[in-house]
Structure formats: structure tokens, C-alpha cells
Design an enzyme around this catalytic site. Sequence first.
Site, PDB file in Angstrom:
ATOM      1  N   SER A 132      -1.981   1.017   0.974  1.00 27.19           N
ATOM      2  CA  SER A 132      -2.613   1.575   0.200  1.00 27.19           C
ATOM      3  C   SER A 132      -2.909   3.094   1.070  1.00 27.19           C
ATOM      4  CB  SER A 132      -3.848   1.261  -0.381  1.00 27.19           C
ATOM      5  OG  SER A 132      -4.027   2.259  -2.149  1.00 27.19           O
ATOM      6  N   ASP A 140      -2.283   8.769  -3.630  1.00 27.87           N
ATOM      7  CA  ASP A 140      -2.109   8.647  -2.054  1.00 27.87           C
ATOM      8  C   ASP A 140      -1.580   7.840  -1.665  1.00 27.87           C
ATOM      9  OD1 ASP A 140      -1.753   6.205  -3.907  1.00 27.87           O
ATOM     10  OD2 ASP A 140      -3.491   5.207  -2.960  1.00 27.87           O
ATOM     11  N   ASP A 152       0.942   5.595  -1.954  1.00 30.79           N
ATOM     12  CA  ASP A 152       1.764   4.176  -2.935  1.00 30.79           C
ATOM     13  C   ASP A 152       1.520   5.074  -4.452  1.00 30.79           C
ATOM     14  OD1 ASP A 152      -1.137   3.354  -2.524  1.00 30.79           O
ATOM     15  OD2 ASP A 152      -0.110   1.415  -3.654  1.00 30.79           O
ATOM     16  N   ASP A 196      -0.695   4.723  -6.273  1.00 23.86           N
ATOM     17  CA  ASP A 196      -1.498   4.202  -7.955  1.00 23.86           C
ATOM     18  C   ASP A 196      -2.732   4.921  -7.982  1.00 23.86           C
ATOM     19  OD1 ASP A 196      -2.802   3.642  -4.886  1.00 23.86           O
ATOM     20  OD2 ASP A 196      -2.291   1.244  -5.536  1.00 23.86           O
TER      21      ASP A 196
END
Length: 611
Positions: free
Chosen positions: A176, A328, A330, A332
Site C-alpha cells: 500500500s 497511493d 496500489d 485503493d
Amino acid sequence: MTQTAPTITVETALAQIATAHTAGKLTAGAVENLRAWLSEDRYAAYRNDILRHIEDEKWQKLDDVFWTIIPFGTGGRRGRMYDFGSNAINDRTIGESAQGLATYVKQQHEGSASGLSCAIAYDTRHKSRHFAELCAGIMVANGFKVYFLDDYRATPQLSFAVREKHCSCGIMVTASHNPPSDNAVKVYWSTGGQVLPPHDKAIIDRVMSTDAIEVVAFADALADGRVEICTEEIDKAFTDNVTACSFSGPRDAKILFTPLHGVGSAAVLPVLERVGFSDVEVFQPHAEPSGDFPNVPGHVSNPENKQVFDAPIEQASKEGFDLVMATDPDCDRLGCAAPLTTEAGSPWATLTGNQIGALLADYVLSSRKAEGSLCSDDYIVTTLVTTAMASRIAEHYGCRCENNNLVGFKYIAGVMDREGADKFAFGFEESHGYLIGKYARDKDAAAACMLMSELVAKLKSEGKTIHQQMDSLSQTHGLHAEHLINVMMEGSEGMALMTKLMAKYRQDPPKEIGGMKVAQVRDYTAKTITTADGSTSPLDGPDGDLVILDLDQSGNYFAVRPSGTEPKVKFYVFTYLPPEESQDLPAAKAKLADRLAAMEVDVRAFAKTVS
């Protein structure tokens, strides 16, 4: 990993480990895990490198990577990468995670892998592709069919792929918004949501008892069809499903988007184009996919950090943009910034995750009401540490807010499955995670970017900005001001301090915070409410390591919990003024800013009382 043969034997190393422990250079947990990794055959591939570290007396590094075993937290198994160690991300700990997942899923299907499948995706971090291929090889070796997203892709696309391909489970390789040193696996259940209790604890039991890791070469599995590449199929279907949640309206908005060196462009740009936003530009210094995150402050690509917006805002304010959005690594989480007013040369400011969530919740519910599709049994979902404005917005539109949930979007996803996804309107948490629709069971920054762009375009047509809209919400529902305080507590010593601090909040909490008396303490581990006079009553809520202290001024409280993914304690501070005290917004904002500052001083002071 070095190939140089060590000069000491295992027996000598074990003696040196005992001596180092006596000297206070190694914790008991590190000693136990080191002994296992030196003595057990399953760790034989790492033995020589561990011995070399012992020869070189790298006790601090050995303690860091062995003092515990990485658990499954709110975001899966996450940590710093190192070539070996029970408390590091490496081939062994990633391999154990995949093997433990495979073993548990098979056990849930009476020990057979017949018909079982797993979706796997990865982001731009170092070694993400390597770990994804390793996980695929392990799942295939255990009899699973693997559906593989063969390029940098977003976490919500993995959640969607699990559902779209009717998979038994899923694995996303990402850490993340963590620093470049970190990586992780997020484990998903057949629902497309991250693994919930009791499955998470059951999987870690299998992980910790894993001996042999079964694996086949990724290239061989790809060649014979046991791994199937489905990137284009999932891309198209994902975009179709996200854009189906769009609302009609103005599309005149000039948008600057930054993926912060992550996967966001592949997920966000097709969505914005499909729903009619043509004036979208990618901020070029952040455009390159890179696990080093080279052009963001501190090399941490977290849209919660205001600093990542400094350079994009500079460009946006000069060139007349209406909105800056950042996702961010990834993709999400969404962060955004906008001018305070529509006047030329207006100053810009970022919004908190709570503010974005409140704005989007109001936009979704108001749009649904305007089109006649909002019903009284529709609901939104938040968590116990998300702004209380959410429930007031839901009540305003005649629906409910399910907010009695622990931190982590997997619990929001769990409510969707429990209450029925057909009535789910919107979900969000304070850490910049948002979801609309029922196509996924995890937060989705692509959908959030779409909704925010629509809202900004709508407000622009009305002569307003999102900051002015936020002020309107505050005057309607009361001013809410929240603040997150992070206290870092790294390593084995930090974990001990976290435990002490949580115990103190339960057993001997402060009597006053920010000039307000503590009225009661909600303990979500003991499931009790303790009032200031010491009386207790049962607490109706989830079971978790969370304590909330309610203050004697209604709507003011704070929560404390250890992070499930990082070595820190998180304090969530909430302040509130009712609508009748929020009409003079400058004065109300100043009052709550002072209150937040006073509360932070007291919260930090109390944290220092443990040692």
C-alpha cells in the site's frame, strides 16, 4: 544472499545467540525464532546467511528480523523486506503465507483442490512481480487454477477479479502506502473481501505450521495453462462496473492526477475518460511506475500526507486546474486538493479523509435521492474511528449508517455481505478509502476519483468549490474536526510499550483530556463500558484491540489502537460543535482547532507515561 561459506558451525552460533541474549542484545522471541531457522530443515536455504550475520555480530539486525513472526493484521502480512527472517518479507514468509492460504482453503473444501482457483495481482514495488510469481507457483502446486493480472494493477481490480472469475481466494502483492523498504501480501476470500475472522486466525495457524512449501515454476504453469493471464479481460470488465456507478451531470472540470509512482493511471484514467472527463492531465514527475517513489517527499507515497501535494498544487494553481487527485501505490486510497474559492489566484488546500468521505457520501445520497433511487432501507458504512458526520448525513437523507465496525475496510465489506450489497449505497473510512457499488469488496480509488471529479464539476457549475461545499455541510450537520496522531513504537521494545500503553488506557485512563473530563471508557477487548465513577456495563460492539474515551462534551471523544500494519499506536481525536454553534464558521473552526491542539498535547503526554 551471499554464497560465501560461514566459518562457524550451528552449534557455535547457538551458543553465541545465548550469550547475546544474556547480554541484552537479543530478545527472547528472536532467540526462539533464530534457533528454529538454524535447526529446522525447512529453513536450510537461509542457514548460511544467518550464520554470517552471527559471525559479524549483527545482533540488532538479527533482532529486528527475528523478534516476532509477522501476523495477519488489518491489511494482511506486511513488513520490511529482508532476505531472511520471521519478521521480514522474503521468499520464505511470502511462501508460507501462500502455502498456508492454500492449505486452509483446501481444508474448507474437504481437503480437495478440485475446482479451486486464485486470482493474483501485484503493484510497482520492488520484488512485487517476483513474489506474485512465487505465490502463483505455490497455488498451482497445491492444485489451484491461477488467474494472473500480468502488469501493475490496482488492489480493487484484484478484489473485482476474485468475484468476476468466481475464485476461491485471491492474493495482492503490495504494501500500500508504506515506505519503499516494505512489501506484503493481502489475502482475499471468495467474497472479494480481505480475510475476516475466524478465517484470518485460522490461516495464520496454517502459515505458522507450514513445513514444506509446494511450488512449481511459474513459466511451466503458464505454459501448460494452470496460470491464465486475464489482464485485458479484467481491465475492461472493471472499467465497465466502476463507470456503471457514475451519475450524470456536468463534466467541465480541469483535473491534475498523480499516481505517486504507483499503478493508478491504469485504473483511473480509463474510468475518467469513459464517463466524459476530457481535460485530465497526469502530473509527470510522479508518472513513472517506481518502487523507489523517487519524486515524493520522504519517498512515501501516501495521499494522507499533505506534502505529496505541494508540487502538484504548484502546477495546478498556475495553470488553472480545478482539482488535484492523488492515489497511493496500489490505487485503493484517494487524496485530493482544491482551491478554497472560485476566484482567480485562490489559495489551495488539501482535504482530510473524513472530509472527502463526507463530501462523497452526501454527493452519492443526494444524487440517488434526486434520481428517485434512494430507499429508506439503503445504508452507508463507516467505522468506529470515522467522522460522526457520516451518520448525520445518512439520517438527513432518510437512510442508515452502519458504523459499529473495527478499523479496516474488510469490516465494511463484511457489512455489505451481511446486510446485502443491493442496499449498499457508499462506504468509507477515515484513512482515505471509499467504495460505491457492489462489484468489489475493497476500497477503490478509481471509483472515488470518478465521484470526486463529478462532484467538482457539479459544484463548479454552481459557482462553488469542494471546500465551500464542506462548509455548507458543516453548517447543516454541525462542525466536525478530527485529527490523527501517530506515535511510532518500533521493534520489540516498541511492541512492549504498545501493550503497556493499551493496558494503561484500560486500567488507569486519564481523567481529563483537552480541558474536558473523561465521562466513560469503551473497551472493545473486554466489551465493557466503564464510567468515571467506576461502574461498568456491557458494550455492544465488535471484539478488537480498541479503546474509546468519551468526553463530557457530547460528540467529543478519542480512540486509541495499535496499528495492524505498522509499528505505531494511532490516536483518533474527534471534536464537534452542533449546527447552532457552527453558523459563524471562522469562529467555530478556531474553537475546534484550539480544542484539537489541547487534546493532542494531553494525548502525547499520556503516551510518554509508559516506559
